[in-house]
Design a protein around this motif. Structure first.
Motif, PDB file in Angstrom:
ATOM      1  N   LEU A 215       0.809  -1.292  -0.005  1.00 37.96           N
ATOM      2  CA  LEU A 215       0.016   0.088   0.035  1.00 37.96           C
ATOM      3  C   LEU A 215       0.841   1.283  -0.146  1.00 37.96           C
ATOM      4  N   GLN A 216       0.406   2.364  -0.609  1.00 39.55           N
ATOM      5  CA  GLN A 216       1.121   3.582  -0.656  1.00 39.55           C
ATOM      6  C   GLN A 216       0.959   4.276   0.504  1.00 39.55           C
ATOM      7  N   PRO A 217       2.161   5.133   1.213  1.00 40.07           N
ATOM      8  CA  PRO A 217       1.884   5.791   2.234  1.00 40.07           C
ATOM      9  C   PRO A 217       0.627   6.716   2.550  1.00 40.07           C
ATOM     10  N   GLN A 218       0.652   7.201   3.831  1.00 41.38           N
ATOM     11  CA  GLN A 218      -0.539   7.850   4.200  1.00 41.38           C
ATOM     12  C   GLN A 218      -0.383   9.230   3.624  1.00 41.38           C
ATOM     13  N   CYS A 219       0.336   9.848   3.535  1.00 43.37           N
ATOM     14  CA  CYS A 219       0.657  11.158   2.854  1.00 43.37           C
ATOM     15  C   CYS A 219       0.110  10.967   1.555  1.00 43.37           C
ATOM     16  N   VAL A 220       0.349   9.907   0.869  1.00 46.81           N
ATOM     17  CA  VAL A 220       0.165   9.852  -0.628  1.00 46.81           C
ATOM     18  C   VAL A 220      -1.224   9.368  -0.803  1.00 46.81           C
ATOM     19  N   THR A 222      -3.834  10.160   1.135  1.00 47.85           N
ATOM     20  CA  THR A 222      -4.676  11.260   1.544  1.00 47.85           C
ATOM     21  C   THR A 222      -4.762  12.299   0.675  1.00 47.85           C
ATOM     22  N   CYS A 223      -3.689  12.674  -0.273  1.00 46.66           N
ATOM     23  CA  CYS A 223      -3.725  13.822  -0.914  1.00 46.66           C
ATOM     24  C   CYS A 223      -4.955  14.234  -1.626  1.00 46.66           C
ATOM     25  N   ILE A 224      -5.385  15.289  -1.270  1.00 48.66           N
ATOM     26  CA  ILE A 224      -6.629  15.762  -2.024  1.00 48.66           C
ATOM     27  C   ILE A 224      -6.588  15.879  -3.516  1.00 48.66           C
ATOM     28  N   GLY A 225      -5.243  16.630  -3.701  1.00 49.56           N
ATOM     29  CA  GLY A 225      -5.193  17.199  -5.251  1.00 49.56           C
ATOM     30  C   GLY A 225      -4.512  16.117  -6.092  1.00 49.56           C
ATOM     31  N   LYS A 226      -4.415  14.924  -5.601  1.00 49.47           N
ATOM     32  CA  LYS A 226      -4.013  13.533  -6.141  1.00 49.47           C
ATOM     33  C   LYS A 226      -2.680  14.125  -6.880  1.00 49.47           C
ATOM     34  N   ILE A 227      -1.705  14.725  -6.182  1.00 47.84           N
ATOM     35  CA  ILE A 227      -0.551  15.168  -6.572  1.00 47.84           C
ATOM     36  C   ILE A 227       0.470  14.178  -6.600  1.00 47.84           C
ATOM     37  N   ARG A 228       0.497  13.163  -5.791  1.00 47.22           N
ATOM     38  CA  ARG A 228       1.203  12.205  -5.399  1.00 47.22           C
ATOM     39  C   ARG A 228       1.335  10.877  -5.822  1.00 47.22           C
ATOM     40  N   LEU A 229       2.372  10.057  -6.154  1.00 45.83           N
ATOM     41  CA  LEU A 229       2.316   8.751  -6.486  1.00 45.83           C
ATOM     42  C   LEU A 229       3.560   8.198  -5.948  1.00 45.83           C
ATOM     43  N   MET A 230       3.411   6.874  -5.238  1.00 49.39           N
ATOM     44  CA  MET A 230       4.504   6.277  -4.544  1.00 49.39           C
ATOM     45  C   MET A 230       4.847   4.929  -5.344  1.00 49.39           C
ATOM     46  N   GLY A 231       6.021   4.548  -5.503  1.00 49.04           N
ATOM     47  CA  GLY A 231       6.259   3.542  -6.290  1.00 49.04           C
ATOM     48  C   GLY A 231       7.744   3.293  -5.835  1.00 49.04           C
ATOM     49  N   PHE A 232       8.406   2.282  -6.818  1.00 49.33           N
ATOM     50  CA  PHE A 232       9.891   2.089  -6.791  1.00 49.33           C
ATOM     51  C   PHE A 232      10.602   2.168  -7.760  1.00 49.33           C
ATOM     52  N   ILE A 233      11.531   2.975  -7.688  1.00 49.47           N
ATOM     53  CA  ILE A 233      12.544   3.492  -8.796  1.00 49.47           C
ATOM     54  C   ILE A 233      13.679   2.665  -9.043  1.00 49.47           C
ATOM     55  N   SER A 234      14.086   2.365 -10.206  1.00 48.05           N
ATOM     56  CA  SER A 234      14.987   1.667 -10.822  1.00 48.05           C
ATOM     57  C   SER A 234      16.142   2.701 -11.035  1.00 48.05           C
ATOM     58  N   SER A 316      -5.384   7.518  -7.627  1.00 44.60           N
ATOM     59  CA  SER A 316      -6.321   6.792  -7.893  1.00 44.60           C
ATOM     60  C   SER A 316      -6.388   5.371  -7.300  1.00 44.60           C
ATOM     61  N   THR A 317      -5.544   4.918  -6.386  1.00 39.24           N
ATOM     62  CA  THR A 317      -5.597   3.794  -5.798  1.00 39.24           C
ATOM     63  C   THR A 317      -4.600   3.772  -4.398  1.00 39.24           C
ATOM     64  N   PRO A 318      -4.944   2.921  -3.393  1.00 36.15           N
ATOM     65  CA  PRO A 318      -4.227   2.902  -2.368  1.00 36.15           C
ATOM     66  C   PRO A 318      -3.113   1.922  -2.593  1.00 36.15           C
ATOM     67  N   ARG A 319      -3.219   1.126  -3.562  1.00 36.27           N
ATOM     68  CA  ARG A 319      -2.047  -0.026  -3.915  1.00 36.27           C
ATOM     69  C   ARG A 319      -1.114   0.542  -4.490  1.00 36.27           C
ATOM     70  N   GLY A 327      -4.462   2.316 -22.388  1.00 38.27           N
ATOM     71  CA  GLY A 327      -5.344   2.102 -23.476  1.00 38.27           C
ATOM     72  C   GLY A 327      -5.953   3.359 -24.133  1.00 38.27           C
ATOM     73  N   PRO A 328      -6.713   3.010 -25.196  1.00 35.19           N
ATOM     74  CA  PRO A 328      -7.245   4.124 -25.968  1.00 35.19           C
ATOM     75  C   PRO A 328      -8.076   5.125 -24.921  1.00 35.19           C
ATOM     76  N   LYS A 329      -8.896   4.316 -23.727  1.00 36.44           N
ATOM     77  CA  LYS A 329      -9.780   5.219 -23.291  1.00 36.44           C
ATOM     78  C   LYS A 329      -9.228   5.203 -21.787  1.00 36.44           C
ATOM     79  N   GLU A 330      -8.465   4.234 -21.189  1.00 36.83           N
ATOM     80  CA  GLU A 330      -8.083   4.355 -20.071  1.00 36.83           C
ATOM     81  C   GLU A 330      -6.682   4.130 -19.532  1.00 36.83           C
ATOM     82  N   VAL A 331      -6.450   4.241 -18.457  1.00 35.98           N
ATOM     83  CA  VAL A 331      -4.981   3.933 -17.928  1.00 35.98           C
ATOM     84  C   VAL A 331      -5.264   3.127 -16.839  1.00 35.98           C
ATOM     85  N   ILE A 332      -4.459   2.013 -17.026  1.00 36.88           N
ATOM     86  CA  ILE A 332      -4.497   0.736 -15.986  1.00 36.88           C
ATOM     87  C   ILE A 332      -3.316   0.596 -15.272  1.00 36.88           C
ATOM     88  N   ALA A 333      -3.347   0.357 -13.677  1.00 35.96           N
ATOM     89  CA  ALA A 333      -2.067   0.232 -13.108  1.00 35.96           C
ATOM     90  C   ALA A 333      -2.217  -1.460 -12.459  1.00 35.96           C
TER      91      ALA A 333
END
Lengths: 368, 278
Positions: A215-220, A222-234, A316-319, A327-333
């Motif tokens: 799961l992504q962190p609390q601060c990520v 709860t962000c109202i503006g959806k400005i954050r994304l957590m993942g793993f960088i290579s 868009s997702t807590p995971r 896709g043509p109409k969507e983005v999928i994680a």
């Protein structure tokens, strides 16, 4: 010892031999969208720092640039110490392990200083018609950067701080810490803080209990503006185009590290605000600022469809999204195993409803 | 460079002060009072101290340069009186503020081959560490938020009872172990101002399982007067090889809080002093 820093494209001195972790915790924040609502700050504080001795601690804080700081003057003092980027913080003076400065307790007591203040006084009737704005300010949300070469780890004489191999999160061992505050002096971003009741130093833990569950962190989340994304960088040579963080940082190069001249290879990346002059952005985010701003503006004109689609995944997702596809109409994680975790439409579906609900015989108030 | 100068000075002191000897006088009863008449029976030794310059972070500008030591024992307990000059008394461990402190170090094996730099792997030392902040907690109550920032206002501490203990069934189990668990609570609520730690080389200090050392510190006329006392043998735990009729070695370290001294930023005696216990 010599260690390679890909953000500076050169070697730096580091007191320990560093093996890059199996996966590196990283967060991308789009500064074009932050409204300083401080929901992230409250989320973190309620979860992790509601205790005695932690009253002043904001492991996540949002400060205004140019005149806001937490603690006072942290980045101005860092830049002074680096002497025009001649040094990194690991070029320490004699008798010291890391080049740093020590905040006093009162330096932490003004987290809202300079909030909403623009760079210079404004005349009545001023209209901002061009980018970048001549009168500007922006919000800078900050957490611990879980650096690849942490200054806090280097500075602790008791090795009470460690970087986890499984996800690169940096943690202080509360049993081993004796409150020497060497880490507080060393961290250029001032994200280690001393608990004056427990007499140990504490810091952002990257919400590791959540990360361990995928799961992504609390601060990520709860962000109202959806400005954050957590993942793993290579690392750059292993960047995967379908990894959201790699795509933003290594491929599109639209997300940049914070004060990379510190030498620590910080792992929280920012999409710079396009309203701010390039000179300021270069000082804060490095030489890639101009390209990042150009790319983002091109995206706003519809010229970067994949990037534009990926930004829909933010908030868009807590995971934790390990990979994504457009896709043509969507983005999928997708999660670690390639299983779909969320599907976001690229254009918000239009709903139309009649002005009178015949069944309930009421008039809708919430439509034009 | 300054580092080499300090090491050279330390080595010079080593050769000079190897002759220093502290005799622990046998008395009928030891005391925790630094001003008790029993200390008049003991012979004082003045030990020169120099800034720690073996490892970073270093103490390149020391503010304390000597400590005066006496010792008495009653066959079961050994007590040390430590006196040094310090212009200010610093009794709190806060953000950017450190307490005055003193420590004595005894090697487990009574040999001066044990490195004086807090021992080495397989060569353990016992350190008895007194701090003015622990003394303050015991004498005037735990230095909690209301003492440190009396005008601070805070509306709600979910579940935290002073000082900084959280109930074991607190819902946020991760926060419990991380920010306020039992070990942190226990470290801060010792019933004595002296903690016992062992080390096998600098940077490796670890709390001892049994904490039996006692002490008392009094600040008077610009000087600290600190007594540290421990039984020669504490039950159910390891002890250094020392006792009545035996000789071992001892060394000292002092921290001046107002000079930012903590951890490796300290003054110490680079040479072992012989400790002869009557």
């Amino acid at each position: 010892m010599k260690a390679y820093n890909w953000q500076l494209k050169r070697e730096i001195n580091y007191p320990y031999e560093v093996k890059r972790p199996k996966r590196q915790f990283a967060v991308v924040m789009d500064l074009n969208k932050c409204i300083a609502c401080q929901t992230c700050t409250v989320a973190c504080k309620t979860t992790w720092t509601p205790g005695r001795g932690q009253e002043y601690m904001l492991w996540n804080n949002v400060e205004t640039k140019p005149y806001g700081f937490y603690p006072l003057g942290w980045d101005v003092r860092l830049l002074e110490l680096l002497e025009g980027n001649k040094k990194t913080v690991f070029d320490a003076p004699e008798g010291e392990r890391v080049l740093g400065w020590k905040p006093e307790d009162m330096d932490w007591m003004y987290p809202n200083i300079g909030e909403d203040e623009v760079n210079e006084p404004v005349d009545i009737g001023t209209v901002l018609e061009s980018l970048p704005h001549p009168i500007w300010m922006f919000y800078l949300p900050r957490i611990c950067n879980h650096c690849t070469y942490p200054a806090c780890v280097a500075a602790c004489p008791r090795q009470a701080i460690y970087k986890r191999e499984e996800d690169g999160i940096v943690l202080i061992d509360p049993e081993r810490c004796e409150g020497y505050q060497e880490c507080v002096k060393a961290c250029p971003y001032k994200k280690t803080m001393f608990n004056f009741v427990a007499r140990i130093s504490q810091k952002c833990i990257g919400c590791f209990p959540r990360v361990e569950e995928g799961l992504q962190p609390q601060c990520v989340i709860t962000c109202i503006g959806k400005i954050r994304l957590m993942g793993f960088i290579s690392p750059p040579e292993e960047a995967m185009p379908d990894n959201p963080i790699d795509f933003l940082v290594h491929i599109k190069k639209v997300a940049l590290p914070l004060y990379p001249q510190s030498g620590l290879e910080p792992n929280v990346y920012y999409i710079p605000p396009i309203n701010v002059p390039i000179k300021f952005l270069k000082q804060m985010f490095g030489d890639g600022a101009e390209h990042a701003v150009k790319t983002y503006m091109a995206m706003r004109e519809g010229k970067e469809p994949e990037l534009q689609a990926l930004l829909h995944l933010f908030g868009s997702t807590p995971r934790i999204p390990y990979s994504f596809a457009v896709g043509p109409k969507e983005v999928i994680a997708y999660d670690e195993k390639g299983k779909e975790i969320v599907r976001v439409p690229l254009v918000e579906p239009l709903q139309s409803r009649p002005h009178k609900d015949e069944r309930l015989e009421v008039v809708r108030q919430d439509i034009p | 460079m300054i580092v080499i100068k300090f090491l050279a000075f330390g080595l010079l002191l080593l050769s000079l002060s190897f002759a220093q000897e502290l005799i622990s006088k046998r008395v009928s009863k030891t005391t925790l009072d630094p001003f008790d008449k029993v200390w008049d029976q003991a012979k004082e030794v003045e030990v020169p101290l120099s800034g720690q310059a073996v490892t970073t972070p270093m103490k390149l500008k020391p503010t304390v340069n000597a400590i005066r030591v006496k010792s008495v024992n009653d066959g079961k307990y050994i007590a040390f009186l430590l006196v040094w000059e310090d212009k200010t008394q610093d009794r709190f461990h806060l953000v950017d503020a450190f307490p005055d402190a003193v420590a004595i170090q005894i090697p487990y094996k009574p040999s001066s081959d044990v490195p004086v730099t807090m021992g080495d792997k397989g060569q353990r030392v016992l350190i008895l560490h007194w701090t003015a902040s622990r003394e303050e907690n015991l004498e005037h109550g735990y230095a909690d938020v209301s003492k440190i920032y009396p005008n601070a206002v805070y509306d709600w501490y979910p579940h935290a009872t002073p000082p900084h203990k959280y109930p074991e069934d607190w819902a946020n189990q991760y926060a419990l172990s991380y920010i306020g668990g039992e070990k942190v609570f226990r470290k801060n609520t010792l019933k004595t101002p002296v903690r016992e730690i062992v080390a096998e080389g600098f940077g490796s200090t670890t709390w001892k399982d049994i904490q039996g050392a006692e002490g008392k510190g009094v600040y008077k006329d610009g000087k600290w007067y600190v007594v540290i006392r421990r039984a020669f043998v504490e039950e159910n735990t390891s002890n250094p090889d020392w006792g009545p009729g035996k000789a071992t070695f001892i060394t000292f370290a002092v921290w001046d809080g107002s000079a930012g001294d903590v951890g490796a930023r300290k003054v110490l005696s680079y040479s072992w002093i012989t400790l002869k216990v009557e």
